[in-house]
Design a protein around this motif. Structure first.
Motif, mmCIF file in Angstrom:
data_model
loop_
_atom_site.group_PDB
_atom_site.id
_atom_site.type_symbol
_atom_site.label_atom_id
_atom_site.label_comp_id
_atom_site.label_asym_id
_atom_site.label_seq_id
_atom_site.Cartn_x
_atom_site.Cartn_y
_atom_site.Cartn_z
ATOM 1 N N MET A 23 0.835 -1.208 0.000
ATOM 2 C CA MET A 23 0.000 0.000 0.000
ATOM 3 C C MET A 23 0.867 1.254 0.000
ATOM 4 O O MET A 23 1.950 1.275 0.579
ATOM 5 C CB MET A 23 -0.895 0.035 1.249
ATOM 6 N N ALA A 24 0.343 2.293 -0.622
ATOM 7 C CA ALA A 24 1.007 3.596 -0.596
ATOM 8 C C ALA A 24 1.020 4.102 0.846
ATOM 9 O O ALA A 24 0.119 3.804 1.634
ATOM 10 C CB ALA A 24 0.261 4.580 -1.494
ATOM 11 N N GLU A 25 2.033 4.882 1.175
ATOM 12 C CA GLU A 25 2.157 5.404 2.543
ATOM 13 C C GLU A 25 0.929 6.178 2.970
ATOM 14 O O GLU A 25 0.481 6.064 4.119
ATOM 15 C CB GLU A 25 3.405 6.283 2.660
ATOM 16 N N ALA A 26 0.365 6.982 2.063
ATOM 17 C CA ALA A 26 -0.811 7.777 2.411
ATOM 18 C C ALA A 26 -2.001 6.886 2.755
ATOM 19 O O ALA A 26 -2.744 7.158 3.702
ATOM 20 C CB ALA A 26 -1.169 8.722 1.264
ATOM 21 N N MET A 27 -2.182 5.803 2.013
ATOM 22 C CA MET A 27 -3.295 4.905 2.290
ATOM 23 C C MET A 27 -3.074 4.145 3.595
ATOM 24 O O MET A 27 -4.008 3.944 4.367
ATOM 25 C CB MET A 27 -3.504 3.931 1.135
ATOM 26 N N THR A 28 -1.846 3.743 3.850
ATOM 27 C CA THR A 28 -1.529 3.079 5.113
ATOM 28 C C THR A 28 -1.820 4.015 6.276
ATOM 29 O O THR A 28 -2.435 3.611 7.267
ATOM 30 C CB THR A 28 -0.049 2.635 5.148
ATOM 31 N N ALA A 29 -1.403 5.265 6.155
ATOM 32 C CA ALA A 29 -1.635 6.255 7.217
ATOM 33 C C ALA A 29 -3.129 6.475 7.432
ATOM 34 O O ALA A 29 -3.591 6.558 8.580
ATOM 35 C CB ALA A 29 -0.942 7.569 6.876
ATOM 36 N N THR A 30 -3.894 6.555 6.351
ATOM 37 C CA THR A 30 -5.338 6.748 6.459
ATOM 38 C C THR A 30 -5.979 5.549 7.159
ATOM 39 O O THR A 30 -6.837 5.722 8.035
ATOM 40 C CB THR A 30 -5.960 6.952 5.059
ATOM 41 N N PHE A 31 -5.577 4.355 6.787
ATOM 42 C CA PHE A 31 -6.095 3.135 7.406
ATOM 43 C C PHE A 31 -5.802 3.125 8.906
ATOM 44 O O PHE A 31 -6.711 2.954 9.734
ATOM 45 C CB PHE A 31 -5.489 1.912 6.714
ATOM 46 N N LEU A 32 -4.549 3.328 9.274
ATOM 47 C CA LEU A 32 -4.172 3.284 10.689
ATOM 48 C C LEU A 32 -4.842 4.397 11.485
ATOM 49 O O LEU A 32 -5.305 4.167 12.607
ATOM 50 C CB LEU A 32 -2.648 3.344 10.832
ATOM 51 N N ARG A 33 -4.921 5.587 10.926
ATOM 52 C CA ARG A 33 -5.579 6.709 11.605
ATOM 53 C C ARG A 33 -7.066 6.395 11.834
ATOM 54 O O ARG A 33 -7.600 6.608 12.920
ATOM 55 C CB ARG A 33 -5.400 7.988 10.792
ATOM 56 N N GLY A 34 -7.723 5.862 10.803
ATOM 57 C CA GLY A 34 -9.139 5.519 10.917
ATOM 58 C C GLY A 34 -9.390 4.442 11.957
ATOM 59 O O GLY A 34 -10.324 4.551 12.767
ATOM 60 N N VAL A 35 -8.559 3.415 11.970
ATOM 61 C CA VAL A 35 -8.740 2.329 12.934
ATOM 62 C C VAL A 35 -8.451 2.826 14.349
ATOM 63 O O VAL A 35 -9.186 2.490 15.289
ATOM 64 C CB VAL A 35 -7.869 1.110 12.573
#
Length: 185
Positions: free
Chosen positions: A112-124
């Motif tokens: 995953m792109a870093e931005a998508m990983t960050a969005t996923f982790l932030r959301g969770v």
């Protein structure tokens, strides 16, 4: 005699060149050698849960669902397009999931792109604060490495009590449990 050998070799050269041109490109590795995430061919038998994560079956998933655990669906969104500015998804087809689950589409990819990983982790993390002290149940489909990747990613990010529902949505439906329409986060 020499001309016959040279002629025979010249006649074979196009065949050799053609065979080389038709040879399949080397396949990318299945696992990232650094992170251990699965990178391709996401459907396949998985023999062990990710490190630090507990594997659960449909019965345990149902019991946790009734106790209002945090359920995370990481199924892909085939044919969907994500608007990079707004983060909203335009779906090509509807998706049903476990009722109350949060669908983080494509969040189980190994690369995953870093931005998508960050969005996923932030959301969770945001959802985990609201449902503090409740297990996090990650799922996809049966035999799907995307949920395995996502569960490992959450564990490595420091989230506690991550459970991997390996039978996923397939196992949930086979057990006769309800589903509901979902929209990506």
């Amino acid at each position: 005699m020499r001309r016959a050998i040279v002629a025979a070799l010249l006649l074979q050269m196009p065949t050799v060149a053609l065979a080389q041109a038709e040879a399949p490109a080397p396949e990318a590795p299945l696992l990232d050698p650094v992170t251990g995430y699965r990178l391709a061919h996401y459907r396949g038998v998985i023999h062990a849960p990710p490190e630090g994560v507990v594997r659960i079956d449909a019965g345990a998933a149902r019991a946790l669902w009734r106790k209002r655990a945090l359920f995370l669906d990481v199924n892909p969104a085939p044919g969907a397009v994500r608007d990079a500015r707004s983060g909203r998804w335009l779906l090509a087809e509807p998706h049903d999931s476990i009722p109350g689950a949060y669908w983080f589409a494509e969040s189980g990819r190994g690369d995953m792109a870093e931005a998508m990983t960050a969005t996923f982790l932030r959301g969770v993390r945001r959802l985990a604060k609201v449902k503090s002290h409740r297990p996090i149940v990650v799922f996809c489909q049966a035999d799907c490495w995307m949920s395995w990747n996502a569960a490992l990613r959450l564990h490595r990010a420091g989230l506690r009590d991550v459970r991997w529902f390996a039978d996923g949505l397939d196992g949930w439906k086979e057990a006769g449990f309800p589903t509901a329409r979902a929209m990506p986060q």
